[in-house]
Design a protein around this motif. Structure first.
Motif, PDB file in Angstrom:
ATOM      1  N   ILE A 142     -18.148 -17.867 -10.817  1.00 32.89           N
ATOM      2  CA  ILE A 142     -17.003 -16.908 -10.652  1.00 32.89           C
ATOM      3  C   ILE A 142     -15.893 -17.490  -9.396  1.00 32.89           C
ATOM      4  CG2 ILE A 142     -16.579 -14.488  -9.670  1.00 32.89           C
ATOM      5  CD1 ILE A 142     -19.402 -13.965 -11.287  1.00 32.89           C
ATOM      6  N   ALA A 143     -16.728 -17.882  -8.257  1.00 30.88           N
ATOM      7  CA  ALA A 143     -15.593 -18.262  -7.194  1.00 30.88           C
ATOM      8  C   ALA A 143     -14.896 -19.579  -7.477  1.00 30.88           C
ATOM      9  CB  ALA A 143     -16.556 -18.694  -5.958  1.00 30.88           C
ATOM     10  N   PRO A 144     -15.272 -20.487  -8.330  1.00 30.84           N
ATOM     11  CA  PRO A 144     -14.409 -21.576  -8.629  1.00 30.84           C
ATOM     12  C   PRO A 144     -13.375 -21.110  -9.686  1.00 30.84           C
ATOM     13  CG  PRO A 144     -16.428 -22.235  -8.953  1.00 30.84           C
ATOM     14  CD  PRO A 144     -16.656 -20.741  -8.839  1.00 30.84           C
ATOM     15  N   SER A 145     -13.553 -20.110 -10.370  1.00 29.75           N
ATOM     16  CA  SER A 145     -12.609 -19.745 -11.210  1.00 29.75           C
ATOM     17  C   SER A 145     -11.295 -18.843 -10.421  1.00 29.75           C
ATOM     18  CB  SER A 145     -13.083 -18.876 -12.402  1.00 29.75           C
ATOM     19  OG  SER A 145     -12.203 -17.745 -12.632  1.00 29.75           O
ATOM     20  N   VAL A 146     -11.808 -17.904  -9.601  1.00 33.37           N
ATOM     21  CA  VAL A 146     -11.024 -17.157  -8.812  1.00 33.37           C
ATOM     22  C   VAL A 146     -10.057 -18.140  -7.741  1.00 33.37           C
ATOM     23  CG1 VAL A 146     -10.825 -15.504  -6.728  1.00 33.37           C
ATOM     24  CG2 VAL A 146     -12.226 -14.999  -8.782  1.00 33.37           C
ATOM     25  N   LEU A 147     -10.750 -19.412  -7.092  1.00 33.28           N
ATOM     26  CA  LEU A 147      -9.984 -20.059  -6.434  1.00 33.28           C
ATOM     27  C   LEU A 147      -8.907 -20.868  -7.154  1.00 33.28           C
ATOM     28  CD1 LEU A 147     -13.150 -21.497  -4.441  1.00 33.28           C
ATOM     29  CD2 LEU A 147     -11.153 -20.118  -3.552  1.00 33.28           C
ATOM     30  N   ALA A 148      -8.862 -20.901  -8.449  1.00 32.54           N
ATOM     31  CA  ALA A 148      -8.009 -21.671  -9.214  1.00 32.54           C
ATOM     32  C   ALA A 148      -6.387 -21.104  -9.239  1.00 32.54           C
ATOM     33  CB  ALA A 148      -8.602 -21.937 -10.602  1.00 32.54           C
ATOM     34  N   VAL A 194      -1.311 -13.279  -2.811  1.00 41.36           N
ATOM     35  CA  VAL A 194      -2.206 -13.941  -1.981  1.00 41.36           C
ATOM     36  C   VAL A 194      -2.846 -15.128  -2.386  1.00 41.36           C
ATOM     37  CG1 VAL A 194      -2.598 -11.691  -0.495  1.00 41.36           C
ATOM     38  CG2 VAL A 194      -4.090 -12.204  -2.224  1.00 41.36           C
ATOM     39  N   ASP A 195      -2.814 -16.067  -1.310  1.00 45.38           N
ATOM     40  CA  ASP A 195      -3.548 -17.351  -1.701  1.00 45.38           C
ATOM     41  C   ASP A 195      -4.923 -17.267  -1.157  1.00 45.38           C
ATOM     42  OD1 ASP A 195      -2.370 -19.499  -3.257  1.00 45.38           O
ATOM     43  OD2 ASP A 195      -0.722 -19.593  -1.861  1.00 45.38           O
ATOM     44  N   LEU A 196      -5.937 -17.832  -1.782  1.00 43.50           N
ATOM     45  CA  LEU A 196      -7.268 -17.509  -1.415  1.00 43.50           C
ATOM     46  C   LEU A 196      -8.000 -19.054  -1.325  1.00 43.50           C
ATOM     47  CD1 LEU A 196      -8.380 -14.380  -3.248  1.00 43.50           C
ATOM     48  CD2 LEU A 196      -7.804 -14.540  -0.735  1.00 43.50           C
ATOM     49  N   PRO A 197      -7.632 -19.819  -0.434  1.00 40.86           N
ATOM     50  CA  PRO A 197      -8.263 -21.296  -0.409  1.00 40.86           C
ATOM     51  C   PRO A 197      -9.815 -21.267  -0.413  1.00 40.86           C
ATOM     52  CG  PRO A 197      -7.115 -20.753   1.900  1.00 40.86           C
ATOM     53  CD  PRO A 197      -6.981 -19.433   0.852  1.00 40.86           C
ATOM     54  N   ALA A 198     -10.459 -20.255   0.117  1.00 40.35           N
ATOM     55  CA  ALA A 198     -11.818 -20.532   0.151  1.00 40.35           C
ATOM     56  C   ALA A 198     -12.630 -18.964  -0.092  1.00 40.35           C
ATOM     57  CB  ALA A 198     -12.462 -21.097   1.543  1.00 40.35           C
ATOM     58  N   ILE A 199     -13.850 -19.235  -0.602  1.00 43.96           N
ATOM     59  CA  ILE A 199     -14.662 -18.048  -0.703  1.00 43.96           C
ATOM     60  C   ILE A 199     -15.932 -18.476   0.007  1.00 43.96           C
ATOM     61  CG2 ILE A 199     -16.114 -16.531  -2.448  1.00 43.96           C
ATOM     62  CD1 ILE A 199     -13.430 -17.137  -4.147  1.00 43.96           C
ATOM     63  N   GLU A 200     -16.499 -17.313   0.772  1.00 39.48           N
ATOM     64  CA  GLU A 200     -17.800 -17.547   1.516  1.00 39.48           C
ATOM     65  C   GLU A 200     -18.934 -16.784   0.850  1.00 39.48           C
ATOM     66  OE1 GLU A 200     -18.408 -17.943   6.088  1.00 39.48           O
ATOM     67  OE2 GLU A 200     -18.838 -15.647   5.338  1.00 39.48           O
ATOM     68  N   LEU A 201     -19.931 -16.988   0.612  1.00 36.12           N
ATOM     69  CA  LEU A 201     -21.104 -16.222   0.160  1.00 36.12           C
ATOM     70  C   LEU A 201     -22.127 -16.290   1.129  1.00 36.12           C
ATOM     71  CD1 LEU A 201     -21.457 -17.772  -3.495  1.00 36.12           C
ATOM     72  CD2 LEU A 201     -20.159 -15.974  -2.678  1.00 36.12           C
ATOM     73  N   ARG A 202     -22.848 -15.022   1.405  1.00 36.00           N
ATOM     74  CA  ARG A 202     -23.835 -14.831   2.380  1.00 36.00           C
ATOM     75  C   ARG A 202     -24.962 -14.052   1.963  1.00 36.00           C
ATOM     76  NH1 ARG A 202     -22.727 -15.217   8.324  1.00 36.00           N
ATOM     77  NH2 ARG A 202     -20.606 -16.215   8.543  1.00 36.00           N
ATOM     78  N   GLU A 203     -26.273 -14.463   1.866  1.00 35.89           N
ATOM     79  CA  GLU A 203     -27.333 -13.562   1.472  1.00 35.89           C
ATOM     80  C   GLU A 203     -27.460 -12.765   3.031  1.00 35.89           C
ATOM     81  OE1 GLU A 203     -30.555 -15.042  -0.627  1.00 35.89           O
ATOM     82  OE2 GLU A 203     -31.747 -13.397  -0.029  1.00 35.89           O
ATOM     83  N   VAL A 204     -27.581 -11.507   2.825  1.00 37.62           N
ATOM     84  CA  VAL A 204     -27.871 -10.821   3.946  1.00 37.62           C
ATOM     85  C   VAL A 204     -29.277 -10.013   3.956  1.00 37.62           C
ATOM     86  CG1 VAL A 204     -25.650 -10.576   4.989  1.00 37.62           C
ATOM     87  CG2 VAL A 204     -26.487  -8.729   3.617  1.00 37.62           C
ATOM     88  N   ILE A 225     -25.723  -9.801  -1.626  1.00 31.38           N
ATOM     89  CA  ILE A 225     -24.896 -10.930  -1.009  1.00 31.38           C
ATOM     90  C   ILE A 225     -23.580 -10.633  -0.820  1.00 31.38           C
ATOM     91  CG2 ILE A 225     -23.660 -12.897  -2.398  1.00 31.38           C
ATOM     92  CD1 ILE A 225     -25.978 -12.850  -4.670  1.00 31.38           C
ATOM     93  N   LEU A 226     -23.044 -11.111   0.281  1.00 29.01           N
ATOM     94  CA  LEU A 226     -21.739 -10.405   0.693  1.00 29.01           C
ATOM     95  C   LEU A 226     -20.719 -11.558   0.234  1.00 29.01           C
ATOM     96  CD1 LEU A 226     -22.305  -9.081   4.310  1.00 29.01           C
ATOM     97  CD2 LEU A 226     -22.021  -7.865   2.288  1.00 29.01           C
ATOM     98  N   VAL A 227     -19.622 -11.265  -0.201  1.00 26.86           N
ATOM     99  CA  VAL A 227     -18.586 -11.987  -0.508  1.00 26.86           C
ATOM    100  C   VAL A 227     -17.307 -11.905   0.127  1.00 26.86           C
ATOM    101  CG1 VAL A 227     -16.923 -12.832  -2.761  1.00 26.86           C
ATOM    102  CG2 VAL A 227     -19.265 -11.976  -3.145  1.00 26.86           C
ATOM    103  N   ARG A 228     -16.887 -12.876   0.841  1.00 25.02           N
ATOM    104  CA  ARG A 228     -15.778 -12.992   1.693  1.00 25.02           C
ATOM    105  C   ARG A 228     -14.702 -13.883   1.242  1.00 25.02           C
ATOM    106  NH1 ARG A 228     -16.462 -15.455   7.776  1.00 25.02           N
ATOM    107  NH2 ARG A 228     -14.582 -14.677   8.687  1.00 25.02           N
ATOM    108  N   ALA A 229     -13.708 -13.284   0.601  1.00 22.35           N
ATOM    109  CA  ALA A 229     -12.397 -13.863   0.089  1.00 22.35           C
ATOM    110  C   ALA A 229     -11.518 -14.362   1.200  1.00 22.35           C
ATOM    111  CB  ALA A 229     -11.799 -13.058  -0.808  1.00 22.35           C
TER     112      ALA A 229
END
Ligand code: OSB
Ligand code: MG
Length: 374
Positions: A76-82, A6-16, A37-41
């Motif tokens: 972490i997010a920049p590395s996964v997006l690579a 799967v390609d994951l072009p973006a990762i959203e972070l939310r503090e809830v 923190i919720l991580v949305r791939a």
């Protein structure tokens, strides 16, 4: 079937932030609301969710929410997006060089794994080799102002069907409280959790607790004291369960070899991921050490993954995975409900099987950011 890449072009972070139904007090302090923190791939035709369990202050472990946010956003997010995710274990390959930050890594792995499994139509439980579709549940009871208040809370949980009661203890609120609960409810399986608040000098206290027929004593001593736990376990009939001290499958191996515990509480955030949790499970199963799945007051997102973990064959004891109404007036997801027999269903949908309800998510979001491929 193995899902495709799967390609994951973006990762959203939310503090809830979610209010708790009642403050949760342990030997290291009191929480009145739940922050996570919720991580949305975000993929082209799929998405996945993970929850970071780092608390607002670094008391349970070194990790804390503010630090985890930065680790996720900047490292972490920049590395996964690579790269595309071709195998489930790959999500964290690019971040091995980062020391620690296990809760942040675990949240990212969970989100990527969820997206990957959803794309392939596989449930997390199937992916983990789960063997049951319902799991027995216990409940963790915070330190209450009075014994009467604690007993009232416990009775309400027993009425709902919970199969094991875990009492938080701290120096000064231990033996008398536990004795009172054992006397009032002699047939209820009870364990205690000290969150590392004692030292070997407190051995007489543990010898007194040893007379009370507890299911187990969780993390009596400091996180770093494996050898002291081994010495204490040798003096007690009651099983010692380790929580904070087990940060990896290697820690699990060492603790078992030393005789530092006879049971392990597995939490994916603490050990750096769902896949490492499976490795802790495998090490314990191999050694004949029972395990159960703990909790960090997760919202429905984290709890869904914990329930899938609890479906693994070596998870033979009731966990701390309680129903939504034990934590929140309103959860982030469709509420998890305890059946009167004290079990909860393992989610059946692909991936973790749940997602935050959009309106709840918006109402609970305190900050958000989106990280995209450079
Ligand atoms: O030690 O198991 C613990 C909650 C937050 C931090 C540490 C612990 C706990 C719990 C609650 O005991 C478990 C739960 O209901 O999620
Ligand atoms: Mg614990």
């Amino acid at each position: 079937m193995t899902p495709a890449a799967v390609d994951l072009p973006a990762i959203e972070l939310r503090e809830v932030a979610l209010p708790l139904v009642r403050p949760f007090r342990t030997s290291f302090g009191e929480e009145r609301d739940k922050r996570a923190i919720l991580v949305r791939a975000i993929g082209d035709d799929t998405e996945g969710w993970g929850e970071c369990v780092a608390s607002v202050e670094p008391r349970y472990s070194e990790e804390w929410l503010g630090g985890a946010w930065l680790a996720l956003e900047r490292l972490i997010a920049p590395s996964v997006l690579a790269g595309a995710v071709k195998r489930p274990g790959q999500a964290l390959e690019g971040v091995q060089w980062i020391r620690g930050h296990r809760m942040a890594k675990a949240a990212m792995e969970a989100a990527v794994l969820d997206a990957w499994l959803r794309a392939g139509g596989l449930t997390l439980s199937e992916h983990l080799g789960g063997v049951r579709d319902r799991v027995p549940c216990g409940v963790s009871v915070g330190i209450a102002p009075t014994i009467e208040a604690m007993l009232e809370e416990i009775r309400s949980y027993l009425a709902k069907g919970y199969r094991r009661i875990k009492l938080k203890i701290e120096p000064g609120r231990d033996l008398a409280v536990v004795r009172a609960v054992r006397e009032a409810l002699p047939d209820t399986p009870v364990s205690v959790d000290a969150n590392g608040a004692y030292t070997p000098a407190d051995t007489p206290l543990f010898e007194a607790l040893d007379e009370l027929g507890l299911m187990m004593i969780e993390q009596p001593l400091d996180v770093e004291d494996l050898t002291d736990h081994a010495a204490l376990q040798a003096r007690l009939r009651t099983t010692i369960c380790l929580d904070e001290s087990i940060r990896s499958s290697r820690d699990a191996e060492a603790a078992i070899r030393l005789g530092a515990c006879r049971v392990i509480n597995i939490k994916p955030g603490r050990v750096g991921g769902i896949l490492e949790s499976k490795r802790v499970h495998d090490v314990a199963l191999q050694a004949g050490v029972p395990v159960w799945i703990g909790g960090m007051l997760e919202t429905g997102v984290g709890r869904a993954a914990n329930l899938a973990l609890a479906s693994m064959p070596g998870v033979t004891l009731p966990g701390d995975t309680s129903a939504s109404d034990r934590y929140f007036p309103e959860d982030l997801t469709k509420p998890f409900v305890l059946d009167p027999d004290g079990t909860m269903a393992v989610p059946r949908g692909p991936g973790i099987g749940v997602a935050p309800l959009p309106s709840r998510l918006e109402a609970c979001t305190a900050r958000r950011t989106t990280v995209t491929s450079p």
